[in-house]
Design a protein around this motif. Structure first.
Motif, PDB file in Angstrom:
ATOM      1  N   SER A 283      -1.110  11.336 -31.526  1.00  0.00           N
ATOM      2  CA  SER A 283      -0.061  11.912 -30.672  1.00  0.00           C
ATOM      3  C   SER A 283       1.073  12.513 -31.485  1.00  0.00           C
ATOM      4  CB  SER A 283       0.536  10.873 -29.729  1.00  0.00           C
ATOM      5  OG  SER A 283      -0.339  10.621 -28.678  1.00  0.00           O
ATOM      6  N   SER A 284       0.754  13.040 -32.630  1.00  0.00           N
ATOM      7  CA  SER A 284       1.815  13.647 -33.428  1.00  0.00           C
ATOM      8  C   SER A 284       1.302  14.884 -34.154  1.00  0.00           C
ATOM      9  CB  SER A 284       2.352  12.632 -34.434  1.00  0.00           C
ATOM     10  OG  SER A 284       3.156  13.281 -35.391  1.00  0.00           O
ATOM     11  N   SER A 285       1.836  16.053 -33.772  1.00  0.00           N
ATOM     12  CA  SER A 285       1.425  17.277 -34.463  1.00  0.00           C
ATOM     13  C   SER A 285       1.871  17.227 -35.912  1.00  0.00           C
ATOM     14  CB  SER A 285       2.051  18.530 -33.847  1.00  0.00           C
ATOM     15  OG  SER A 285       2.210  18.440 -32.500  1.00  0.00           O
ATOM     16  N   MET A 319       4.448  24.438 -28.849  1.00  0.00           N
ATOM     17  CA  MET A 319       3.821  23.296 -28.185  1.00  0.00           C
ATOM     18  C   MET A 319       3.409  23.678 -26.772  1.00  0.00           C
ATOM     19  SD  MET A 319       5.789  20.042 -29.525  1.00  0.00           S
ATOM     20  CE  MET A 319       6.014  19.783 -31.262  1.00  0.00           C
ATOM     21  N   THR A 322       2.990  20.593 -24.474  1.00  0.00           N
ATOM     22  CA  THR A 322       4.278  20.013 -24.087  1.00  0.00           C
ATOM     23  C   THR A 322       4.969  20.890 -23.039  1.00  0.00           C
ATOM     24  OG1 THR A 322       4.451  19.069 -26.290  1.00  0.00           O
ATOM     25  CG2 THR A 322       6.479  19.177 -25.005  1.00  0.00           C
ATOM     26  N   PRO A 361      10.360  17.698 -31.545  1.00  0.00           N
ATOM     27  CA  PRO A 361       9.658  17.552 -32.819  1.00  0.00           C
ATOM     28  C   PRO A 361       8.235  17.061 -32.593  1.00  0.00           C
ATOM     29  CG  PRO A 361      11.208  15.738 -32.484  1.00  0.00           C
ATOM     30  CD  PRO A 361      11.362  16.663 -31.312  1.00  0.00           C
ATOM     31  N   ILE A 363       6.363  14.576 -32.815  1.00  0.00           N
ATOM     32  CA  ILE A 363       6.125  13.132 -32.926  1.00  0.00           C
ATOM     33  C   ILE A 363       5.785  12.572 -31.544  1.00  0.00           C
ATOM     34  CG2 ILE A 363       7.591  12.793 -34.949  1.00  0.00           C
ATOM     35  CD1 ILE A 363       9.819  11.944 -33.083  1.00  0.00           C
ATOM     36  N   PRO A 364       5.222  11.363 -31.464  1.00  0.00           N
ATOM     37  CA  PRO A 364       4.806  10.845 -30.160  1.00  0.00           C
ATOM     38  C   PRO A 364       5.958  10.798 -29.156  1.00  0.00           C
ATOM     39  CG  PRO A 364       3.875   9.503 -31.891  1.00  0.00           C
ATOM     40  CD  PRO A 364       4.796  10.473 -32.563  1.00  0.00           C
ATOM     41  N   ASP A 396       0.164  11.989 -23.700  1.00  0.00           N
ATOM     42  CA  ASP A 396       0.535  12.587 -24.978  1.00  0.00           C
ATOM     43  C   ASP A 396      -0.694  12.912 -25.833  1.00  0.00           C
ATOM     44  OD1 ASP A 396       2.294  13.582 -26.787  1.00  0.00           O
ATOM     45  OD2 ASP A 396       3.145  11.672 -27.413  1.00  0.00           O
ATOM     46  N   ARG A 399      -2.104  16.363 -24.663  1.00  0.00           N
ATOM     47  CA  ARG A 399      -1.005  17.316 -24.872  1.00  0.00           C
ATOM     48  C   ARG A 399      -0.882  17.671 -26.352  1.00  0.00           C
ATOM     49  NH1 ARG A 399       3.543  14.160 -22.657  1.00  0.00           N
ATOM     50  NH2 ARG A 399       4.654  13.814 -24.589  1.00  0.00           N
ATOM     51  N   THR A 400      -0.908  16.649 -27.218  1.00  0.00           N
ATOM     52  CA  THR A 400      -0.752  16.902 -28.653  1.00  0.00           C
ATOM     53  C   THR A 400      -1.967  17.649 -29.203  1.00  0.00           C
ATOM     54  OG1 THR A 400       0.507  14.855 -28.785  1.00  0.00           O
ATOM     55  CG2 THR A 400      -0.198  15.828 -30.861  1.00  0.00           C
TER      56      THR A 400
HETATM   57  N1  ASP Z   1       3.532  14.385 -29.201  1.00  0.00           N
HETATM   58  C1  ASP Z   1       3.695  15.801 -29.133  1.00  0.00           C
HETATM   59  C2  ASP Z   1       3.350  16.424 -30.462  1.00  0.00           C
HETATM   60  O1  ASP Z   1       3.507  15.822 -31.491  1.00  0.00           O
HETATM   61  C3  ASP Z   1       5.071  16.203 -28.737  1.00  0.00           C
HETATM   62  C4  ASP Z   1       5.307  15.790 -27.323  1.00  0.00           C
HETATM   63  O2  ASP Z   1       5.738  14.653 -27.086  1.00  0.00           O
HETATM   64  O3  ASP Z   1       5.075  16.582 -26.419  1.00  0.00           O
HETATM   65  O4  ASP Z   1       2.904  17.527 -30.506  1.00  0.00           O
END
Ligand code: ASP
Length: 421
Positions: A283-285, A319, A322, A361, A363-364, A396, A399-400
């Motif tokens: 869950s973190s790009s 994103m 997102t 950003p 991050i999760p 998430d 989405r990520t």
């Molecule tokens: N977790 C997503 C990402 O790292 C960001 C989000 O919370 O939408 O891309």
């Protein structure tokens, strides 16, 4: 031994299965807590290693701690671009691509949410407790802008230490431009940067061998710890978000890829699988970025000068998943509190979700924080975040993965549209 790609796929499936089985055991079972303990440990080690190559590294260069991969790859990227006299074209193509794909993602979300009206039949009292417990982080539009722009320029050492990716990206761009302007004079630094990049890619190759284990561990925990009753209550919304996000990832992005480059979706998925599954599990790009870069360059054959520019930038500002989620969630919350958003208000949702996803950003659950701005822009209660938070870890994931997919497709599109010289 199956290929790494296949190992990752098998590990992901096993992770979901084991997590599901573990979730069925009573909470006080030793086996359950044992497995959860081990998967937490292994998962944290895997994420820690990814962050290790992303974060403190160039210690011997004036005791800088930082995001060396992003830093060096962007610097090398921009410097190489200038050599091609293509900088403007790359910038413009990248930005136009980011804006178009995010807009399409939000359109899909808004259309689907208007048709299916998720949340219109949910009893709001159900969430009263969650609402009470939550204290919203208020952020108005002007405050958001102030925060966003003021944070673009930071002491690079502070930005390295805090992992403020966007500030590092901006600083790295300045270095890259200065390297180019200096021409011959800075050849040594440029070569050093290039060697750093090679060195990091080598370390990432080692970390990737652990990816199957790490991904399995992360998925076991994710699936085992989901609150099933809550999922059932929110099912309509969850299905809508999953379906629209997948539609964007399976139809729209590959469609754009095919139209621009003529490459088939299957070819793309085969090459990007490691990165997409890692994004899904972490869950973190940002944490996935080292793997994204590796796949884009090695498997998809994008020039390093393009990948090194589009991917790090995309991991922080582009994103699609997102943006789509924030637009859908705003309409969901409106339905929950019984407000019908007008067309004009939905346009406001559209633009604020675009900005909010840019500011999130990689991050999760980052999207959750910037989501407050979208809600407030149309006068919805920011406290509604409390309803979304418990299911966010689940949403998430996809989405990520779509966020990262958007960046990879973007680098292929830019690679195609900016001619080789
Ligand atoms: N977790 C997503 C990402 O790292 C960001 C989000 O919370 O939408 O891309």
């Amino acid at each position: 031994m199956p290929s790494l790609n296949r190992q990752i796929l098998i590990a992901a499936c096993l992770g979901v299965l084991i997590g599901w089985a573990i979730g069925l055991l009573p909470a006080d079972q030793d086996a359950r807590s044992g497995v959860l303990y081990v998967s937490t440990l292994v998962g944290s080690i895997f994420i820690g290693m990814l962050k290790m190559v992303l974060v403190p590294f160039m210690a011997f260069v004036a005791s800088v701690t930082g995001l060396p991969l992003i830093f060096t790859s962007i610097v090398v990227g921009v410097a190489n671009l200038q050599a091609h006299h293509q900088v403007n074209r790359v910038w413009m193509t990248t930005l136009v691509y980011f804006v178009i794909t995010a807009s399409l993602a939000m359109l899909v979300a808004l259309i689907a949410a208007n048709i299916f009206k998720p949340g219109a039949d949910l009893p709001i009292a159900l969430f009263a407790d969650a609402m009470d417990a939550f204290e919203a982080r208020q952020l108005t539009m002007p405050e958001f802008f102030l925060h966003f722009f003021a944070n673009l320029f930071q002491n690079p050492f502070a930005a390295f230490a805090n992992g403020s990716i966007l500030a590092i990206v901006v600083f790295a761009l300045f270095i890259g431009i200065a390297l180019v302007a200096g021409g011959e004079r800075y050849q040594g630094i440029l070569r050093l940067m290039q060697e750093f990049l090679e060195l990091l890619l080598q370390i990432i190759g080692w970390i990737m061998r652990l990816a199957p284990l790490g991904i399995m561990a992360l998925l076991i925990r994710l699936v085992a710890e989901q609150d099933v009753s809550l999922l059932v209550t929110m099912l309509g919304f969850i299905v809508l978000v999953f379906a629209t996000t997948l539609f964007h990832g399976i139809v729209i992005l590959p469609g754009i890829l095919f139209l621009v480059t003529g490459k088939s979706p299957l070819w793309f998925w085969r090459g990007s699988r490691e990165a997409l599954i890692t994004a899904f599990a972490t869950s973190s790009s940002a944490a996935t970025l080292p793997i994204t870069l590796r796949c884009t360059e090695h498997n998809l054959g994008v020039r390093r000068s393009i990948a090194g520019f589009v991917l790090p930038l995309g991991a922080t500002v582009n994103m699609d998943g997102t943006a789509l989620y924030e637009a859908a969630a705003a309409l969901f919350v409106a339905n929950l509190v019984g407000i019908e958003l007008s067309f004009a208000q939905q346009m406001v949702v559209f633009f604020t979700a675009m900005i909010a996803s840019t500011g999130a950003p990689g991050i999760p659950s980052a999207g959750m924080v910037t989501m407050v701005m979208v809600l407030q822009a149309v006068g919805l209660p920011a406290e509604a975040i409390a309803i979304l938070l418990p299911i966010d870890r689940l949403l998430d994931t996809v989405r990520t993965a779509v966020n990262v997919e958007g960046d990879m497709v973007g680098s292929l599109v830019v690679d195609k549209l900016v001619h080789r010289v």
